[in-house]
Design a protein around this motif. Structure first.
Motif, PDB file in Angstrom:
ATOM      1  N   HIS A  43       0.860  -1.113  -0.013  1.00  0.00           N
ATOM      2  CA  HIS A  43      -0.094  -0.042  -0.085  1.00  0.00           C
ATOM      3  C   HIS A  43       0.841   1.296  -0.193  1.00  0.00           C
ATOM      4  CE1 HIS A  43       0.942   0.222   4.159  1.00  0.00           C
ATOM      5  NE2 HIS A  43       0.323  -0.792   4.539  1.00  0.00           N
ATOM      6  N   LEU A  44       0.319   2.325   0.025  1.00  0.00           N
ATOM      7  CA  LEU A  44       0.980   3.541  -0.013  1.00  0.00           C
ATOM      8  C   LEU A  44       2.000   3.568   0.991  1.00  0.00           C
ATOM      9  CD1 LEU A  44      -1.486   6.541  -1.318  1.00  0.00           C
ATOM     10  CD2 LEU A  44       0.458   5.112  -2.769  1.00  0.00           C
ATOM     11  N   GLY A  45       1.632   3.107   2.336  1.00  0.00           N
ATOM     12  CA  GLY A  45       2.514   3.097   3.166  1.00  0.00           C
ATOM     13  C   GLY A  45       3.951   2.633   2.862  1.00  0.00           C
ATOM     14  N   HIS A  46       3.828   1.345   2.419  1.00  0.00           N
ATOM     15  CA  HIS A  46       5.026   0.699   1.837  1.00  0.00           C
ATOM     16  C   HIS A  46       5.815   1.416   0.964  1.00  0.00           C
ATOM     17  CE1 HIS A  46       2.626  -2.974   3.016  1.00  0.00           C
ATOM     18  NE2 HIS A  46       3.556  -3.076   4.052  1.00  0.00           N
ATOM     19  N   GLU A 214      -0.892   8.037   7.395  1.00  0.00           N
ATOM     20  CA  GLU A 214      -2.061   7.326   7.932  1.00  0.00           C
ATOM     21  C   GLU A 214      -3.108   7.143   6.756  1.00  0.00           C
ATOM     22  OE1 GLU A 214      -3.910  10.513  10.320  1.00  0.00           O
ATOM     23  OE2 GLU A 214      -2.118  10.326  11.794  1.00  0.00           O
ATOM     24  N   GLY A 215      -3.966   6.232   7.207  1.00  0.00           N
ATOM     25  CA  GLY A 215      -4.843   5.683   5.922  1.00  0.00           C
ATOM     26  C   GLY A 215      -6.128   6.419   5.886  1.00  0.00           C
ATOM     27  N   THR A 216      -7.154   5.961   5.251  1.00  0.00           N
ATOM     28  CA  THR A 216      -8.412   6.552   4.790  1.00  0.00           C
ATOM     29  C   THR A 216      -9.179   7.120   6.092  1.00  0.00           C
ATOM     30  OG1 THR A 216      -9.338   4.559   4.425  1.00  0.00           O
ATOM     31  CG2 THR A 216      -8.564   5.816   2.612  1.00  0.00           C
ATOM     32  N   ASP A 217      -9.028   6.173   7.286  1.00  0.00           N
ATOM     33  CA  ASP A 217      -9.654   6.479   8.553  1.00  0.00           C
ATOM     34  C   ASP A 217      -8.948   7.403   9.379  1.00  0.00           C
ATOM     35  OD1 ASP A 217      -7.967   4.864   9.278  1.00  0.00           O
ATOM     36  OD2 ASP A 217      -9.269   3.396  10.144  1.00  0.00           O
ATOM     37  N   GLY A 218      -7.697   7.957   9.197  1.00  0.00           N
ATOM     38  CA  GLY A 218      -6.848   8.519   9.985  1.00  0.00           C
ATOM     39  C   GLY A 218      -5.891   7.890  11.136  1.00  0.00           C
ATOM     40  N   ARG A 219      -6.141   6.483  10.831  1.00  0.00           N
ATOM     41  CA  ARG A 219      -5.114   5.656  11.720  1.00  0.00           C
ATOM     42  C   ARG A 219      -4.047   5.449  10.814  1.00  0.00           C
ATOM     43  NH1 ARG A 219      -9.197   1.123  14.129  1.00  0.00           N
ATOM     44  NH2 ARG A 219     -10.056   1.342  11.997  1.00  0.00           N
ATOM     45  N   LYS A 220      -3.155   4.662  11.254  1.00  0.00           N
ATOM     46  CA  LYS A 220      -1.930   4.163  10.868  1.00  0.00           C
ATOM     47  C   LYS A 220      -2.208   3.207   9.807  1.00  0.00           C
ATOM     48  CE  LYS A 220       2.192   1.041  11.099  1.00  0.00           C
ATOM     49  NZ  LYS A 220       2.775   0.117  12.001  1.00  0.00           N
ATOM     50  N   SER A 222      -2.916   0.153   7.771  1.00  0.00           N
ATOM     51  CA  SER A 222      -2.625  -0.911   7.888  1.00  0.00           C
ATOM     52  C   SER A 222      -3.631  -2.017   7.459  1.00  0.00           C
ATOM     53  CB  SER A 222      -2.711  -1.253   9.491  1.00  0.00           C
ATOM     54  OG  SER A 222      -2.747  -2.701   9.804  1.00  0.00           O
ATOM     55  N   LYS A 223      -3.504  -3.108   6.909  1.00  0.00           N
ATOM     56  CA  LYS A 223      -4.594  -3.790   6.387  1.00  0.00           C
ATOM     57  C   LYS A 223      -5.446  -4.248   7.670  1.00  0.00           C
ATOM     58  CE  LYS A 223      -1.590  -8.094   6.512  1.00  0.00           C
ATOM     59  NZ  LYS A 223      -1.125  -9.160   5.646  1.00  0.00           N
ATOM     60  N   THR A 224      -4.953  -4.312   8.613  1.00  0.00           N
ATOM     61  CA  THR A 224      -5.872  -4.732   9.875  1.00  0.00           C
ATOM     62  C   THR A 224      -7.084  -3.798  10.000  1.00  0.00           C
ATOM     63  OG1 THR A 224      -3.684  -5.520  10.945  1.00  0.00           O
ATOM     64  CG2 THR A 224      -5.697  -5.200  12.526  1.00  0.00           C
ATOM     65  N   TYR A 225      -6.722  -2.538   9.818  1.00  0.00           N
ATOM     66  CA  TYR A 225      -7.781  -1.579   9.901  1.00  0.00           C
ATOM     67  C   TYR A 225      -8.675  -1.391   8.670  1.00  0.00           C
ATOM     68  CZ  TYR A 225      -4.934  -0.187  13.899  1.00  0.00           C
ATOM     69  OH  TYR A 225      -4.234  -0.027  15.115  1.00  0.00           O
ATOM     70  N   ASN A 226      -8.279  -1.955   7.492  1.00  0.00           N
ATOM     71  CA  ASN A 226      -9.114  -1.942   6.222  1.00  0.00           C
ATOM     72  C   ASN A 226      -9.141  -0.364   5.857  1.00  0.00           C
ATOM     73  OD1 ASN A 226     -10.342  -3.091   4.085  1.00  0.00           O
ATOM     74  ND2 ASN A 226     -12.436  -2.671   5.003  1.00  0.00           N
ATOM     75  N   ASN A 227      -7.935   0.438   5.962  1.00  0.00           N
ATOM     76  CA  ASN A 227      -8.196   1.622   5.538  1.00  0.00           C
ATOM     77  C   ASN A 227      -6.815   1.916   4.582  1.00  0.00           C
ATOM     78  OD1 ASN A 227      -5.475   1.275   7.184  1.00  0.00           O
ATOM     79  ND2 ASN A 227      -5.995   3.041   8.595  1.00  0.00           N
ATOM     80  N   CYS A 228      -6.270   0.962   3.755  1.00  0.00           N
ATOM     81  CA  CYS A 228      -5.262   1.270   2.916  1.00  0.00           C
ATOM     82  C   CYS A 228      -5.638   1.572   1.266  1.00  0.00           C
ATOM     83  CB  CYS A 228      -4.391  -0.448   2.554  1.00  0.00           C
ATOM     84  SG  CYS A 228      -3.910  -0.750   4.078  1.00  0.00           S
ATOM     85  N   VAL A 242      -8.343   8.343  -1.961  1.00  0.00           N
ATOM     86  CA  VAL A 242      -7.355   9.527  -1.828  1.00  0.00           C
ATOM     87  C   VAL A 242      -8.280  10.819  -1.765  1.00  0.00           C
ATOM     88  CG1 VAL A 242      -5.409  11.316  -2.648  1.00  0.00           C
ATOM     89  CG2 VAL A 242      -5.520   8.750  -3.181  1.00  0.00           C
ATOM     90  N   MET A 243      -9.295  10.937  -2.390  1.00  0.00           N
ATOM     91  CA  MET A 243     -10.269  12.190  -2.158  1.00  0.00           C
ATOM     92  C   MET A 243     -10.861  12.022  -1.029  1.00  0.00           C
ATOM     93  SD  MET A 243      -9.900  14.285  -4.620  1.00  0.00           S
ATOM     94  CE  MET A 243     -11.495  15.218  -4.569  1.00  0.00           C
ATOM     95  N   SER A 244     -10.931  10.708  -0.155  1.00  0.00           N
ATOM     96  CA  SER A 244     -11.670  10.420   0.973  1.00  0.00           C
ATOM     97  C   SER A 244     -10.968  10.876   2.457  1.00  0.00           C
ATOM     98  CB  SER A 244     -12.360   9.274   1.242  1.00  0.00           C
ATOM     99  OG  SER A 244     -11.161   8.245   1.408  1.00  0.00           O
ATOM    100  N   ILE A 245      -9.479  11.128   1.934  1.00  0.00           N
ATOM    101  CA  ILE A 245      -8.560  11.223   2.994  1.00  0.00           C
ATOM    102  C   ILE A 245      -8.896  12.612   3.867  1.00  0.00           C
ATOM    103  CG2 ILE A 245      -6.846   9.888   2.400  1.00  0.00           C
ATOM    104  CD1 ILE A 245      -5.220  12.728   1.693  1.00  0.00           C
ATOM    105  N   LYS A 246      -8.509  12.668   5.082  1.00  0.00           N
ATOM    106  CA  LYS A 246      -8.809  14.178   5.826  1.00  0.00           C
ATOM    107  C   LYS A 246      -7.988  15.133   5.156  1.00  0.00           C
ATOM    108  CE  LYS A 246      -9.559  11.995  10.291  1.00  0.00           C
ATOM    109  NZ  LYS A 246      -8.835  11.877  11.733  1.00  0.00           N
TER     110      LYS A 246
END
Length: 403
Positions: A43-46, A214-220, A222-228, A242-246
């Motif tokens: 994901h983009l974090g990587h 951070e992911g789409t929900d503002g947390r780190k 991670s696939k664990t949070y389903n926010n990648c 991308v348009m949904s991020i804070k």
């Protein structure tokens, strides 16, 4: 370029004086990034440390993309409150090939050496392990935050987990590098490698940690949070995510995930009364005004990121589709059409078509009023199918027709 190497998307450089001196020497540095193939998707974090590795390659340095083919059998305990489940050899090899394919979206493998750490870690003897472990104390290893948490909670800490930073640290010895790149959550492991290189009389390395996003929900992320936001996401989905991020995340996303110059990013995001927005590839520059800054900036961000992974034309189409669906409140042009039988539970169709991962997730979305049929909110988890457009969340659509 050297300034960007040590500053853009960078959290820490340790020690900074050594890094500056090595870059100033004009010599070709050996730089590597290690990543364990513990999952199937990047994901983009990587992408942040991968992009930094490619920046060193583009600057003419010898860079190495190291796959943890051996250490993936242990699993990195960084940030973990429980033990990782070990992977099988088959899982590791499948993930390894997938990682390389995805990383090639960022890395030019004609300029990047690919290595696997089983080459040297599989042959370590008991004598080797004693020498490696003698460079560390029990107290130092216990300083890791996840180990401290587990001790307080009475949770187990397995010996192989404590050996993990020593084994990945030995990668630095085997490769004899000048620099290691990694996410800021890898600082402890990277410093272990610096310690071992000194103990083995190798060249002195500096470590460069990149920022975490951070992911789409503002947390780190991670696939664990389903926010990648995955590198393999289709263009429309990537653009929409991308348009949904804070709005507050745009600065770090621009810095870490795009090639837009930092000076232009600052102008765009600092609400300058009227500035020329960075030029989209294949587009003319636009004038961005105060009242349109967040929307203009985020649209540019989404366009840039989709372009990197899918190309300009795909980015243009994703932008047009997003505007049609979200700005003009229209439905997508390329919706999948599925034939269904009368009386089929809608929930079954949502799962079978991949709009939700499970019935539990589908029920939760229905409860949260996140599922609509022909723009009417679905109120019951027992709803039956009907012809028309089904919308799940903000970005998933499907068209149903009776057989």
């Amino acid at each position: 370029m050297e300034n960007d190497l040590l500053t853009r998307a960078v959290e820490k450089v340790i020690p900074l004086d050594l890094a500056k001196a090595k870059l100033a020497s004009g010599e070709k540095l050996r730089v590597y990034l290690g990543i364990d193939p513990t999952g199937a998707r990047l994901h983009l974090g990587h992408s942040v440390p991968l992009r930094k590795l490619q920046a060193f390659a583009s600057a003419g340095h010898h860079v190495i993309f190291l796959v943890g083919s051996f250490t993936a059998r242990i699993g990195d305990p960084s940030g973990r409150d429980t033990e990782r489940q070990p992977l099988t050899e088959e899982e590791i090899q499948a993930n390894l090939q997938s990682y390389k394919n995805q990383a090639s979206k960022i890395l030019d493998f004609s300029k990047v050496e690919l290595r696997e750490n089983h080459e040297w870690l599989e042959t370590l003897t008991a004598k080797n392990m004693i020498r490696i472990t003698s460079s560390f104390t029990k107290q130092r290893l216990e300083q890791r935050d996840m180990f401290e948490r587990r001790e307080k909670e009475g949770a187990p800490i397995h010996m192989h987990e404590m050996l993990y930073p020593l084994l990945v640290g030995y990668d630095s010895v085997a490769l004899d590098v000048d620099c290691e790149v990694g996410g800021s959550d890898q600082e402890f492991n990277m410093l272990a490698g610096r310690t071992l290189q000194q103990a083995y009389g190798k060249r002195e390395k500096f470590i460069l940690t990149t920022k975490l996003i951070e992911g789409t929900d503002g947390r780190k992320m991670s696939k664990t949070y389903n926010n990648c936001i995955y590198l393999t996401d289709p263009p429309n989905e990537m653009y929409g995510k991308v348009m949904s991020i804070k709005d507050s995340l745009m600065q770090i996303y621009f810095e870490c995930c795009t090639d837009v110059p930092m000076e232009e990013i600052h102008k765009l995001l600092n609400n300058t009364p009227e500035v020329e927005a960075p030029k989209k590839r294949g587009r003319k520059p636009t004038k961005a005004k105060v009242d349109t800054h967040p929307r203009e900036a985020k649209a540019l961000l989404a366009f840039e990121i989709v372009t990197i992974y899918h190309g300009v034309e795909a980015a243009k189409k994703a932008e047009e589709e997003f505007n049609r669906v979200f700005a003009k409140k229209e439905t997508p042009e390329d919706m999948k059409e599925v034939k269904v039988k009368h009386g089929t539970p809608l929930l079954d169709v949502l799962v079978s078509e991949g709009l939700v991962k499970s019935k539990a997730e589908g029920k939760r979305l229905i409860k949260q009023k996140g599922v609509k049929v022909n723009d009417v909110v679905v109120e019951s988890e027992n709803e039956k199918v009907s012809e028309g457009v089904v919308r799940v969340g903000k970005r998933k659509f499907i068209k149903l027709k009776y057989e």
